[in-house]
Design a protein around this motif. Structure first.
Motif, mmCIF file in Angstrom:
data_model
loop_
_atom_site.group_PDB
_atom_site.id
_atom_site.type_symbol
_atom_site.label_atom_id
_atom_site.label_comp_id
_atom_site.label_asym_id
_atom_site.label_seq_id
_atom_site.Cartn_x
_atom_site.Cartn_y
_atom_site.Cartn_z
ATOM 1 N N THR A 47 0.825 -1.214 0.000
ATOM 2 C CA THR A 47 0.000 0.000 0.000
ATOM 3 C C THR A 47 0.852 1.254 0.000
ATOM 4 O O THR A 47 0.608 2.191 -0.759
ATOM 5 C CB THR A 47 -0.927 0.004 1.225
ATOM 6 O OG1 THR A 47 -1.767 -1.149 1.189
ATOM 7 C CG2 THR A 47 -1.783 1.267 1.251
ATOM 8 N N ALA A 50 2.674 2.238 -3.322
ATOM 9 C CA ALA A 50 1.739 2.802 -4.303
ATOM 10 C C ALA A 50 1.402 4.245 -3.944
ATOM 11 O O ALA A 50 1.372 5.127 -4.812
ATOM 12 C CB ALA A 50 0.466 1.956 -4.351
ATOM 13 N N ASP A 51 1.175 4.502 -2.658
ATOM 14 C CA ASP A 51 0.894 5.869 -2.209
ATOM 15 C C ASP A 51 2.105 6.775 -2.415
ATOM 16 O O ASP A 51 1.969 7.947 -2.786
ATOM 17 C CB ASP A 51 0.506 5.875 -0.726
ATOM 18 C CG ASP A 51 -0.847 5.231 -0.463
ATOM 19 O OD1 ASP A 51 -1.605 5.035 -1.432
ATOM 20 O OD2 ASP A 51 -1.126 4.914 0.704
ATOM 21 N N ARG A 53 4.425 6.551 -4.689
ATOM 22 C CA ARG A 53 4.552 6.892 -6.112
ATOM 23 C C ARG A 53 3.554 7.971 -6.502
ATOM 24 O O ARG A 53 3.875 8.907 -7.241
ATOM 25 C CB ARG A 53 4.356 5.643 -6.966
ATOM 26 C CG ARG A 53 4.664 5.852 -8.450
ATOM 27 C CD ARG A 53 4.624 4.532 -9.210
ATOM 28 N NE ARG A 53 5.625 3.599 -8.699
ATOM 29 C CZ ARG A 53 6.901 3.625 -9.054
ATOM 30 N NH1 ARG A 53 7.339 4.548 -9.896
ATOM 31 N NH2 ARG A 53 7.728 2.727 -8.577
ATOM 32 N N GLU A 54 2.334 7.852 -5.988
ATOM 33 C CA GLU A 54 1.310 8.856 -6.288
ATOM 34 C C GLU A 54 1.731 10.227 -5.752
ATOM 35 O O GLU A 54 1.578 11.246 -6.433
ATOM 36 C CB GLU A 54 -0.018 8.427 -5.685
ATOM 37 C CG GLU A 54 -1.158 9.408 -5.975
ATOM 38 C CD GLU A 54 -2.476 8.945 -5.384
ATOM 39 O OE1 GLU A 54 -3.436 9.728 -5.420
ATOM 40 O OE2 GLU A 54 -2.540 7.800 -4.885
ATOM 41 N N ARG A 55 2.273 10.275 -4.525
ATOM 42 C CA ARG A 55 2.733 11.541 -3.953
ATOM 43 C C ARG A 55 3.894 12.123 -4.759
ATOM 44 O O ARG A 55 3.954 13.324 -5.006
ATOM 45 C CB ARG A 55 3.180 11.337 -2.498
ATOM 46 C CG ARG A 55 2.065 11.104 -1.515
ATOM 47 C CD ARG A 55 2.552 11.240 -0.080
ATOM 48 N NE ARG A 55 3.586 10.272 0.259
ATOM 49 C CZ ARG A 55 3.348 9.071 0.780
ATOM 50 N NH1 ARG A 55 2.100 8.681 0.999
ATOM 51 N NH2 ARG A 55 4.351 8.267 1.085
ATOM 52 N N TYR A 57 4.748 11.822 -7.887
ATOM 53 C CA TYR A 57 4.399 12.342 -9.206
ATOM 54 C C TYR A 57 3.253 13.343 -9.163
ATOM 55 O O TYR A 57 2.788 13.792 -10.212
ATOM 56 C CB TYR A 57 4.040 11.179 -10.142
ATOM 57 C CG TYR A 57 5.254 10.407 -10.623
ATOM 58 C CD1 TYR A 57 5.844 10.702 -11.854
ATOM 59 C CD2 TYR A 57 5.815 9.407 -9.841
ATOM 60 C CE1 TYR A 57 6.957 9.998 -12.292
ATOM 61 C CE2 TYR A 57 6.932 8.697 -10.274
ATOM 62 C CZ TYR A 57 7.490 9.004 -11.502
ATOM 63 O OH TYR A 57 8.613 8.315 -11.935
ATOM 64 N N GLY A 58 2.822 13.693 -7.959
ATOM 65 C CA GLY A 58 1.732 14.643 -7.812
ATOM 66 C C GLY A 58 2.074 15.772 -6.870
ATOM 67 O O GLY A 58 2.714 16.758 -7.243
ATOM 68 N N TYR A 87 10.986 8.055 -4.806
ATOM 69 C CA TYR A 87 10.370 8.173 -6.133
ATOM 70 C C TYR A 87 10.295 9.620 -6.620
ATOM 71 O O TYR A 87 10.128 9.866 -7.816
ATOM 72 C CB TYR A 87 8.976 7.553 -6.129
ATOM 73 C CG TYR A 87 8.966 6.061 -5.889
ATOM 74 C CD1 TYR A 87 10.074 5.268 -6.199
ATOM 75 C CD2 TYR A 87 7.853 5.429 -5.337
ATOM 76 C CE1 TYR A 87 10.055 3.898 -5.974
ATOM 77 C CE2 TYR A 87 7.836 4.063 -5.115
ATOM 78 C CZ TYR A 87 8.939 3.302 -5.435
ATOM 79 O OH TYR A 87 8.920 1.951 -5.207
ATOM 80 N N ALA A 91 10.613 11.177 -10.402
ATOM 81 C CA ALA A 91 9.667 12.126 -11.001
ATOM 82 C C ALA A 91 10.390 13.328 -11.596
ATOM 83 O O ALA A 91 10.099 13.749 -12.723
ATOM 84 C CB ALA A 91 8.647 12.577 -9.954
#
Length: 273
Positions: A47, A50-51, A53-55, A57-58, A87, A91
């Protein structure tokens, strides 16, 4: 102190003096002595990665670009504090390939090696072990996981690796955000969120370290700090976007990837006024 909620058997209180929200102080003392609430199992990493990576690239790119607008000094080294798997470096390598060398990340407790970035600028260890100086940085969804003693130590070590004028943005759910928008942010077991720090608490913890703490108008989930600045906390630092340093803005405009991060930095700094 006021008991405001109980989550999975853990009581959270709000400080009458500074407004911060925190887990039971007995638990904080245990954490300072090595106790861990979160269990770092395979399911956790599945979990969390995945979180992360989202942070990366965002929100991390958005706060980074915003920090470049607020900085009053040229940024030659920029640090992601508590980067997890790192990550964020992947990015910026994608979106700013011609400037990736200025970006660094540090993580004291990294995940298994097969899950981390391959960037040479990924540092494993404590800030106190770093021999570089930085001109700015970000700290994304980190300090809500750590105790006041840990945060004070982080700030103390950050001062030691900061050049004069270094500007940092911390992204974290503060009390107004928690109480008015997302009580679920207080999550001791799955997410490990044990404290929601107020600006007053940050100022108290940073006392004597030459940091000035700035609110980011409209953002109840982010604040800025600047090392050895001539400004006061009363300055609306969002006004700095109109006189941002050309050298910093040029970094956000990559010759291969274009101006998307320059636009993102400007618009995210204005969006919450």
């Amino acid at each position: 102190m006021k008991n405001i909620v109980t989550v999975k058997g853990y009581n959270y209180f709000q400080c009458k003096s500074c407004g911060s929200i925190y887990i039971d102080t007995q638990i904080i003392d245990k954490i300072d002595n090595g106790f861990g609430i979160v269990q770092y199992t395979d399911n956790y990493w599945e979990t969390e990665l995945a979180d992360a990576r989202e942070r990366a690239y965002g929100v991390a790119l958005a706060r980074m670009a915003e920090a470049f607008y607020y900085s009053r000094i040229p940024i030659k080294r920029f640090l992601d504090i508590g980067s997890g798997p790192g990550y964020f470096l992947d990015a910026v390598s994608k979106y700013l390939p011609n400037s990736e060398h200025i970006f660094y990340a540090i993580e004291k407790f990294p995940p298994p090696s097969e899950f981390i970035t391959k960037s040479e600028n990924y540092l494993v260890g404590d800030l106190s072990d770093v021999n570089l100086k930085f001109d700015g940085g970000i700290c994304i969804e980190v300090i809500e996981h750590i105790t006041p003693n840990m945060l004070k130590n982080l700030l103390m070590n950050l001062a030691k690796v900061s050049n004069e004028g270094a500007f940092y943005i911390f992204n974290t759910g503060m009390p107004d955000y928690v109480l008015k928008e997302d009580m679920g942010y207080l999550d001791p077991i799955r997410r490990g969120h044990i404290v929601s720090y107020s600006l007053k608490a940050i100022e108290k913890l940073a006392k004597g370290m030459d940091f000035t703490v700035f609110p980011l108008i409209g953002k109840s989930w982010a604040f800025g700090i600047e090392y050895k600045t001539k400004s006061t906390s009363l300055e609306n630092i969002q006004d700095r976007i109109w006189t941002a340093l050309p050298d910093n803005l040029n970094i956000l405009c990559d010759k291969d990837m274009g101006s998307v991060l320059r636009i993102l930095g400007l618009e995210t700094s204005r969006a919450y006024r």
